[in-house]
Design a protein around this motif. Structure first.
Motif, PDB file in Angstrom:
ATOM      1  N   UNK A  24       1.038  -1.047   0.046  1.00 49.02           N
ATOM      2  CA  UNK A  24       0.180  -0.118  -0.039  1.00 49.02           C
ATOM      3  C   UNK A  24       0.895   1.196  -0.035  1.00 49.02           C
ATOM      4  N   UNK A  25       0.396   2.066  -1.067  1.00 49.30           N
ATOM      5  CA  UNK A  25       1.163   3.580  -0.923  1.00 49.30           C
ATOM      6  C   UNK A  25       2.586   3.434  -1.855  1.00 49.30           C
ATOM      7  N   UNK A  26       2.563   2.277  -2.612  1.00 46.40           N
ATOM      8  CA  UNK A  26       3.638   2.328  -3.712  1.00 46.40           C
ATOM      9  C   UNK A  26       2.983   2.395  -5.217  1.00 46.40           C
ATOM     10  N   UNK A  27       3.900   2.734  -5.905  1.00 48.39           N
ATOM     11  CA  UNK A  27       3.213   2.722  -7.444  1.00 48.39           C
ATOM     12  C   UNK A  27       4.253   1.585  -8.296  1.00 48.39           C
ATOM     13  N   UNK A  80     -10.592  -1.349  -3.565  1.00 51.91           N
ATOM     14  CA  UNK A  80      -9.867  -0.786  -4.481  1.00 51.91           C
ATOM     15  C   UNK A  80      -8.315  -1.418  -4.244  1.00 51.91           C
ATOM     16  N   UNK A  81      -7.958  -2.338  -5.137  1.00 48.99           N
ATOM     17  CA  UNK A  81      -6.687  -2.964  -5.219  1.00 48.99           C
ATOM     18  C   UNK A  81      -5.677  -1.818  -5.496  1.00 48.99           C
ATOM     19  N   UNK A  82      -5.937  -1.017  -6.760  1.00 50.67           N
ATOM     20  CA  UNK A  82      -5.018   0.094  -7.170  1.00 50.67           C
ATOM     21  C   UNK A  82      -5.714   0.890  -8.150  1.00 50.67           C
ATOM     22  N   UNK A  83      -5.296   2.185  -8.168  1.00 56.35           N
ATOM     23  CA  UNK A  83      -5.615   3.229  -9.165  1.00 56.35           C
ATOM     24  C   UNK A  83      -4.747   3.454 -10.445  1.00 56.35           C
ATOM     25  N   UNK A  84      -5.370   3.612 -11.594  1.00 58.28           N
ATOM     26  CA  UNK A  84      -4.724   3.972 -12.584  1.00 58.28           C
ATOM     27  C   UNK A  84      -4.260   5.571 -12.699  1.00 58.28           C
ATOM     28  N   UNK A  85      -2.990   5.898 -12.284  1.00 60.70           N
ATOM     29  CA  UNK A  85      -2.763   7.170 -12.022  1.00 60.70           C
ATOM     30  C   UNK A  85      -2.310   7.657 -13.471  1.00 60.70           C
ATOM     31  N   UNK A  86      -1.792   7.084 -14.357  1.00 55.69           N
ATOM     32  CA  UNK A  86      -1.044   7.384 -15.675  1.00 55.69           C
ATOM     33  C   UNK A  86      -1.343   6.171 -16.661  1.00 55.69           C
ATOM     34  N   UNK A  87      -1.835   6.702 -17.912  1.00 61.54           N
ATOM     35  CA  UNK A  87      -2.066   5.561 -18.941  1.00 61.54           C
ATOM     36  C   UNK A  87      -1.644   6.574 -20.253  1.00 61.54           C
ATOM     37  N   UNK A 179      -3.651  -0.642  -1.180  1.00 59.41           N
ATOM     38  CA  UNK A 179      -3.968  -1.878  -0.315  1.00 59.41           C
ATOM     39  C   UNK A 179      -2.726  -2.653  -0.853  1.00 59.41           C
ATOM     40  N   UNK A 180      -2.161  -3.669   0.309  1.00 58.22           N
ATOM     41  CA  UNK A 180      -1.120  -4.608  -0.140  1.00 58.22           C
ATOM     42  C   UNK A 180      -1.842  -5.459  -1.202  1.00 58.22           C
TER      43      UNK A 180
END
Length: 243
Positions: A24-27, A80-87, A179-180
């Motif tokens: 959690x908290x990584x990209x 939410x596993x992850x968010x798409x912050x760039x595509x 989240x992890x």
């Protein structure tokens, strides 16, 4: 994000597979090095492998057929596993799955590792199976996957067609983990790729520390449903911290 700030960076060759637990908290930043790459990806909760990525919920709660910047990727438990912050590609395929051995053989001919070593024509289905087996998972645990760097579009009568030259060399996709998450992926070609020769397309991946989530974050605010998803995550982490 500057590559000099990465925690680590590596390259996955074409027709390969890999997995890692993102905290959690990584990209996770993925870069198409040559153009025309494909990354078939699945997500699982490492502390409860029964919880995994749910494509139907992800699409219907955000009222979309494609995924891109600003969308969230949901588990089958509403997290939410992850968010798409760039595509950079503007379109991530969500519906076409992966090719199996027969499909790859029919399209590009048969090869095997014993004869061809790293130039063998691996298929996405078997590649994902090999990777999830490391965690005690099997065929029934392969949910509908994402195909990053690939797009399949429809015409006016609903026929689907693979979008050639969709991803260019240097295009990046960044996923911020809420989240992890156990991330499983393969760089085998998309099942609808019409290339004459089997495409061995490498992908670079890097891991970074994420910026703190802001109240006006586009992934949080793009849909009312996403606000509820992030609240589910908050409650999940609050409960875990009291165990």
């Amino acid at each position: 994000m500057s590559d000099t700030n990465s925690i680590f960076t590596d390259v996955i060759p074409g027709a390969a597979h890999w997995s890692m637990t993102m905290k959690k908290g990584t990209v996770l930043k993925l870069k198409d090095l040559e153009g025309g790459a494909n990354v078939s990806m699945l997500f699982y909760n490492p502390t409860n492998l029964l919880e995994r990525y749910n494509a139907p919920d992800t699409l219907k709660c955000q009222h979309t057929f494609k995924l891109t910047t600003g969308h969230c990727l949901y588990s089958d438990m509403g997290h939410v596993f992850c968010s798409i912050v760039r595509d950079d590609t503007g379109w991530i395929d969500t519906v076409c799955g992966v090719a199996n051995k027969q499909k790859v053989t029919d399209k590009w001919g048969a090869r095997d590792y014993q004869a061809d070593r790293n130039q063998w024509k691996q298929n996405g289905y078997d590649a994902l199976l090999v990777e999830v087996a490391k965690y005690g998972l099997g065929k029934r645990d392969l949910a509908a996957n994402l195909n990053l760097f690939s797009a399949v579009k429809t015409n006016e009568v609903g026929d689907m067609a693979f979008a050639e030259q969709h991803s260019k060399a240097g295009d990046c996709i960044e996923l911020r983990f809420e989240m992890d998450t156990l991330v499983v992926f393969t760089t085998c070609p998309h099942p609808m790729n019409p290339a004459k020769d089997y495409p061995f397309k490498p992908v670079e991946f890097s891991v970074y520390e994420a910026e703190p989530l802001a109240a006006d974050d586009p992934c949080l605010t793009s849909r009312e449903e996403n606000g509820r998803g992030f609240e589910n995550n908050r409650r999940f982490h609050a409960a875990c911290s009291h165990h």
